[in-house]
Design an enzyme around this catalytic site. Sequence first.
Site, mmCIF file in Angstrom:
data_model
loop_
_atom_site.group_PDB
_atom_site.id
_atom_site.type_symbol
_atom_site.label_atom_id
_atom_site.label_comp_id
_atom_site.label_asym_id
_atom_site.label_seq_id
_atom_site.Cartn_x
_atom_site.Cartn_y
_atom_site.Cartn_z
ATOM 1 N N TYR A 180 0.842 -1.216 0.000
ATOM 2 C CA TYR A 180 0.000 0.000 0.000
ATOM 3 C C TYR A 180 0.869 1.255 0.000
ATOM 4 O O TYR A 180 0.656 2.162 -0.814
ATOM 5 C CB TYR A 180 -0.911 -0.041 1.234
ATOM 6 C CG TYR A 180 -1.814 1.161 1.390
ATOM 7 C CD1 TYR A 180 -2.830 1.441 0.476
ATOM 8 C CD2 TYR A 180 -1.665 2.021 2.488
ATOM 9 C CE1 TYR A 180 -3.663 2.540 0.636
ATOM 10 C CE2 TYR A 180 -2.507 3.119 2.661
ATOM 11 C CZ TYR A 180 -3.499 3.373 1.732
ATOM 12 O OH TYR A 180 -4.326 4.466 1.894
HETATM 13 P P1 NDP Z 1 -13.331 3.803 1.122
HETATM 14 O O1 NDP Z 1 -12.994 2.365 0.978
HETATM 15 O O2 NDP Z 1 -14.248 4.248 2.197
HETATM 16 O O3 NDP Z 1 -13.906 4.365 -0.276
HETATM 17 C C1 NDP Z 1 -13.162 4.123 -1.433
HETATM 18 C C2 NDP Z 1 -13.839 4.772 -2.609
HETATM 19 O O4 NDP Z 1 -13.010 4.523 -3.765
HETATM 20 C C3 NDP Z 1 -15.198 4.208 -2.911
HETATM 21 O O5 NDP Z 1 -16.049 5.255 -3.339
HETATM 22 C C4 NDP Z 1 -14.931 3.247 -4.063
HETATM 23 O O6 NDP Z 1 -16.023 3.144 -4.958
HETATM 24 C C5 NDP Z 1 -13.808 3.954 -4.786
HETATM 25 N N1 NDP Z 1 -13.017 3.060 -5.641
HETATM 26 C C6 NDP Z 1 -12.288 1.982 -5.286
HETATM 27 N N2 NDP Z 1 -11.726 1.422 -6.376
HETATM 28 C C7 NDP Z 1 -12.096 2.196 -7.444
HETATM 29 C C8 NDP Z 1 -11.851 2.140 -8.820
HETATM 30 N N3 NDP Z 1 -11.081 1.181 -9.361
HETATM 31 N N4 NDP Z 1 -12.395 3.078 -9.623
HETATM 32 C C9 NDP Z 1 -13.184 4.063 -9.101
HETATM 33 N N5 NDP Z 1 -13.459 4.159 -7.797
HETATM 34 C C10 NDP Z 1 -12.924 3.232 -6.970
HETATM 35 O O7 NDP Z 1 -11.908 4.565 1.242
HETATM 36 P P2 NDP Z 1 -11.514 5.937 1.976
HETATM 37 O O8 NDP Z 1 -12.584 6.919 1.788
HETATM 38 O O9 NDP Z 1 -11.041 5.613 3.322
HETATM 39 O O10 NDP Z 1 -10.213 6.334 1.120
HETATM 40 C C11 NDP Z 1 -10.195 7.388 0.182
HETATM 41 C C12 NDP Z 1 -8.742 7.678 -0.170
HETATM 42 O O11 NDP Z 1 -8.039 8.097 1.003
HETATM 43 C C13 NDP Z 1 -7.975 6.462 -0.705
HETATM 44 O O12 NDP Z 1 -7.107 6.860 -1.731
HETATM 45 C C14 NDP Z 1 -7.179 5.982 0.505
HETATM 46 O O13 NDP Z 1 -6.028 5.286 0.130
HETATM 47 C C15 NDP Z 1 -6.862 7.320 1.155
HETATM 48 N N6 NDP Z 1 -6.543 7.228 2.580
HETATM 49 C C16 NDP Z 1 -7.473 6.741 3.469
HETATM 50 C C17 NDP Z 1 -7.150 6.650 4.811
HETATM 51 C C18 NDP Z 1 -8.111 6.124 5.821
HETATM 52 O O14 NDP Z 1 -7.678 5.856 6.954
HETATM 53 N N7 NDP Z 1 -9.382 5.942 5.520
HETATM 54 C C19 NDP Z 1 -5.827 7.069 5.310
HETATM 55 C C20 NDP Z 1 -4.941 7.561 4.282
HETATM 56 C C21 NDP Z 1 -5.295 7.634 2.978
HETATM 57 P P3 NDP Z 1 -16.926 1.790 -5.079
HETATM 58 O O15 NDP Z 1 -17.456 1.512 -3.722
HETATM 59 O O16 NDP Z 1 -17.945 2.166 -6.077
HETATM 60 O O17 NDP Z 1 -15.995 0.729 -5.531
#
Ligand code: NDP
Length: 246
Positions: free
Chosen positions: A154
């Site tokens: 990651y």
């Molecule tokens: P969630 O798992 O809650 O949400 C992820 C989102 O990304 C969903 O809307 C999902 O859509 C979408 N997604 C996943 N794969 C794809 C794809 N191939 N194409 C388009 N959309 C996609 O994640 P978070 O909200 O927690 O994370 C958001 C960002 O923040 C990420 O980049 C994560 O790495 C980063 N981050 C998060 C942290 C945390 O602690 N939560 C900490 C540090 C960074 P669907 O459901 O439709 O697949």
Amino acid sequence: MSTLKEKVILITGASRGIGAEIALKLAGAGAKVIVNYAGSKEAADKTVAKIIEAGGEAIALQADVSNSEAVKKMFDVIIEHFGKIDVLVNNAGIMITKLIKDTTDEEFSRQFDTNVRGTFNTMREAATRLADNGSIINFSTSVNRIMLPGYGTYVATKAAVEQLTRVFSKEVGSRGINVNSVSPGPTNTELFTNGKSEEVISRLASLSPFNRIGEPEDISEIVLFLASDAAKWINAQNIGVNGGMA
Ligand code: NDP
């Protein structure tokens, strides 16, 4: 509060979690918002409905960001519908926490395809199709700073995102586009809480002197600022949004 009136903003992965909160926040500041999602249509429609109910403007668009053709089509549809894209928020991401020795080829590829190739695909389109003087906000992680076992693949994807951010800022700066990344700390979404016990969550919360994990709104406030013209002089930076955890 910063105004985003007249700005058209694409937020990838905005059906759930941090992305959904960003969509609500930016639409609340006057932006026309595109709620991209991969599989969660119902959640994406719900985010759009909330925005419209609050008097904002939004549409949901399905596209797997790891698929370059799907991303190209998504840009086509947005430009046809709204006439332009001003801001790209590359929030879509996945995280699989496993020791390197236990990580399969498929898990390695899936994380790189979504987090790195996905960011690459949208930035490649943005290079020629984002409006002049636009902004790009990519998503890294503060875990890059603390070297936790289990996060190897990651953090490798997010380190790549940070480097793409820095180089891309030099490639599009002549058009007035600024490119930054944000690095949230642990934030209260499924991506973070999935499979973690209360005890693990409080241990990670204690890494911040505020002794709590972040909420999606803590992140969306910073994205709101970065998407606004007030943040134009911030360029090629990675900004920790983590309550002082690292
Ligand atoms: P969630 O798992 O809650 O949400 C992820 C989102 O990304 C969903 O809307 C999902 O859509 C979408 N997604 C996943 N794969 C794809 C794809 N191939 N194409 C388009 N959309 C996609 O994640 P978070 O909200 O927690 O994370 C958001 C960002 O923040 C990420 O980049 C994560 O790495 C980063 N981050 C998060 C942290 C945390 O602690 N939560 C900490 C540090 C960074 P669907 O459901 O439709 O697949």
